[in-house]
Design an enzyme around this catalytic site. Structure first.
Site, PDB file in Angstrom:
ATOM      1  CG  ASN A   9      -1.660   1.282   1.418  1.00  0.00           C
ATOM      2  OD1 ASN A   9      -1.794   2.061   0.474  1.00  0.00           O
ATOM      3  ND2 ASN A   9      -2.182   1.522   2.623  1.00  0.00           N
ATOM      4  CD1 TRP A  10       3.548   1.092  -3.005  1.00  0.00           C
ATOM      5  CD2 TRP A  10       3.531   2.392  -4.837  1.00  0.00           C
ATOM      6  NE1 TRP A  10       4.279   0.455  -3.967  1.00  0.00           N
ATOM      7  CE2 TRP A  10       4.292   1.233  -5.107  1.00  0.00           C
ATOM      8  CE3 TRP A  10       3.380   3.348  -5.846  1.00  0.00           C
ATOM      9  CZ2 TRP A  10       4.902   1.025  -6.349  1.00  0.00           C
ATOM     10  CZ3 TRP A  10       3.986   3.131  -7.075  1.00  0.00           C
ATOM     11  CH2 TRP A  10       4.735   1.984  -7.311  1.00  0.00           C
ATOM     12  CE  LYS A  11       0.485   3.540   4.860  1.00  0.00           C
ATOM     13  NZ  LYS A  11       0.057   3.631   6.228  1.00  0.00           N
ATOM     14  CG  HIS A  95      -5.845   1.884   4.973  1.00  0.00           C
ATOM     15  ND1 HIS A  95      -5.430   2.838   5.877  1.00  0.00           N
ATOM     16  CD2 HIS A  95      -4.815   1.022   4.823  1.00  0.00           C
ATOM     17  CE1 HIS A  95      -4.191   2.545   6.251  1.00  0.00           C
ATOM     18  NE2 HIS A  95      -3.796   1.458   5.618  1.00  0.00           N
ATOM     19  CD  GLU A  97      -2.971   5.535   6.649  1.00  0.00           C
ATOM     20  OE1 GLU A  97      -2.932   5.612   5.415  1.00  0.00           O
ATOM     21  OE2 GLU A  97      -2.042   5.051   7.336  1.00  0.00           O
ATOM     22  CD  GLU A 167      -3.716  -2.618   7.129  1.00  0.00           C
ATOM     23  OE1 GLU A 167      -2.631  -2.901   6.631  1.00  0.00           O
ATOM     24  OE2 GLU A 167      -4.298  -1.539   6.917  1.00  0.00           O
ATOM     25  N   GLY A 173       2.155   2.200  10.604  1.00  0.00           N
ATOM     26  CA  GLY A 173       3.092   3.304  10.456  1.00  0.00           C
ATOM     27  C   GLY A 173       3.772   3.713  11.759  1.00  0.00           C
ATOM     28  CB  SER A 212       4.958  -1.765  11.887  1.00  0.00           C
ATOM     29  OG  SER A 212       4.493  -0.427  12.062  1.00  0.00           O
ATOM     30  N   GLY A 233       2.603  -1.229   4.257  1.00  0.00           N
ATOM     31  CA  GLY A 233       2.672   0.192   3.927  1.00  0.00           C
ATOM     32  C   GLY A 233       4.097   0.635   3.668  1.00  0.00           C
ATOM     33  N   GLY A 234       4.705   1.255   4.682  1.00  0.00           N
ATOM     34  CA  GLY A 234       6.033   1.866   4.533  1.00  0.00           C
ATOM     35  C   GLY A 234       7.062   0.962   3.871  1.00  0.00           C
TER      36      GLY A 234
HETATM   37  C1  PEP Z   1      -0.899   0.087   5.780  1.00  0.00           C
HETATM   38  O1  PEP Z   1      -0.890   1.246   5.429  1.00  0.00           O
HETATM   39  O2  PEP Z   1      -1.788  -0.662   5.390  1.00  0.00           O
HETATM   40  C2  PEP Z   1       0.174  -0.371   6.668  1.00  0.00           C
HETATM   41  C3  PEP Z   1       0.093  -1.569   7.169  1.00  0.00           C
HETATM   42  O3  PEP Z   1       1.204   0.512   6.886  1.00  0.00           O
HETATM   43  P1  PEP Z   1       2.619   0.177   7.600  1.00  0.00           P
HETATM   44  O4  PEP Z   1       3.097  -1.127   7.016  1.00  0.00           O
HETATM   45  O5  PEP Z   1       3.504   1.323   7.222  1.00  0.00           O
HETATM   46  O6  PEP Z   1       2.361   0.085   9.051  1.00  0.00           O
END
Ligand code: PEP
Length: 253
Positions: A9-11, A95, A97, A167, A173, A212, A233-234
């Protein structure tokens, strides 16, 4: 056997130049055929670029959201059909966010799930509790509410052909990952909730863990019986990390 997947997930990150470098690095490592699906969910303006670079490869692509509407006067929205026109296979819906920052309710998320299905995308339906909810002992109640809203609106049969991502909001994040036991417990709860309505649907449903995930913790998480891969994500913005996570899910490339 359930299918396994690792989805990035590049956000709100990327540029044409940076995406090209990242995708070409992934293409060097990820073969066409693998028992573990690999995909990236990119900002919608980059779907054409993803299609151009990834078509015919072992890497799928998708969007991070879809409109709950198919067409009409909904300024700013992007429909599932539009996303699918660019060859996308996936759409993240709900998601945390989107829920927290953009006020998406369980009902809206369920409509988005249905819209993604109408467009023949694989929706990745996200659920998860906040830290306050976990510390207040309300994790299962929150997961039940989120899952039940989807089941009530779409019906359990619609889960066939979709994926769930657990999640925990406190792990997204933050660098703080759920322990594998915490992840397993939540995944088993989600599967059980769905299984109470349709055992076979629940048994087939991939449930990804997100929060994470890194190359260094992925293998432990993915070793859990109800964890079928990850939503990342990251770490999905760093080719070596993302490939390491994908390999930790059992991929052989
Ligand atoms: C996400 O945005 O779905 C996520 C899991 O982010 P991260 O891996 O950065 O915690």
């Amino acid at each position: 056997m359930r299918s396994r997947a690792v989805v990035g997930n590049w956000k709100l990150n990327g540029s044409l130049a940076a995406n090209e470098v990242l995708l070409k690095a992934l293409l060097r490592e990820i073969p066409r055929d693998s028992p573990v699906a690999c995909a990236v969910c990119v900002p919608s303006p980059y779907l054409a670029q993803a299609q151009g670079l990834l078509r015919g490869s072992g890497i799928g692509w998708g969007s991070q959201d879809v409109s709950r509407f198919d067409k009409g006067a909904y300024t700013g929205d992007v429909s599932g059909t539009m996303v699918a026109e660019f060859g996308a296979g996936y759409a993240i819906v709900g998601h945390s966010e989107r829920r927290a920052i953009f006020g998406e309710t369980d009902a809206v998320v369920a409509e988005k799930y249905a819209a993604a299905r109408r467009a023949k995308l694989t929706p990745i339906f996200c659920v998860g509790e906040t830290l306050e909810e976990r510390e207040g002992g309300r994790t299962e109640a929150v997961l039940a509410r989120q899952v039940d809203a989807l089941l009530g609106s779409c019906g359990v049969a619609e889960l066939d052909g979709g994926m769930v991502a657990y999640e925990p909001v406190w792990a997204i994040g933050t660098g703080r990952t759920a322990t594998s036991a915490q992840a397993q417990e939540a995944h088993a709860f989600i599967r059980g909730r769905i299984g109470a309505q349709a055992k076979e649907v629940a048994a087939r449903l991939p449930i990804l863990y997100g929060g994470s995930v890194k190359g260094s913790n992925a293998a432990q998480l993915f070793a859990m019986p109800d964890v079928d891969g990850g939503l990342v994500g990251g770490a999905s913005l760093v080719a070596e990390e993302f490939v390491a996570i994908w390999r930790a899910a059992g991929a052989t490339g």
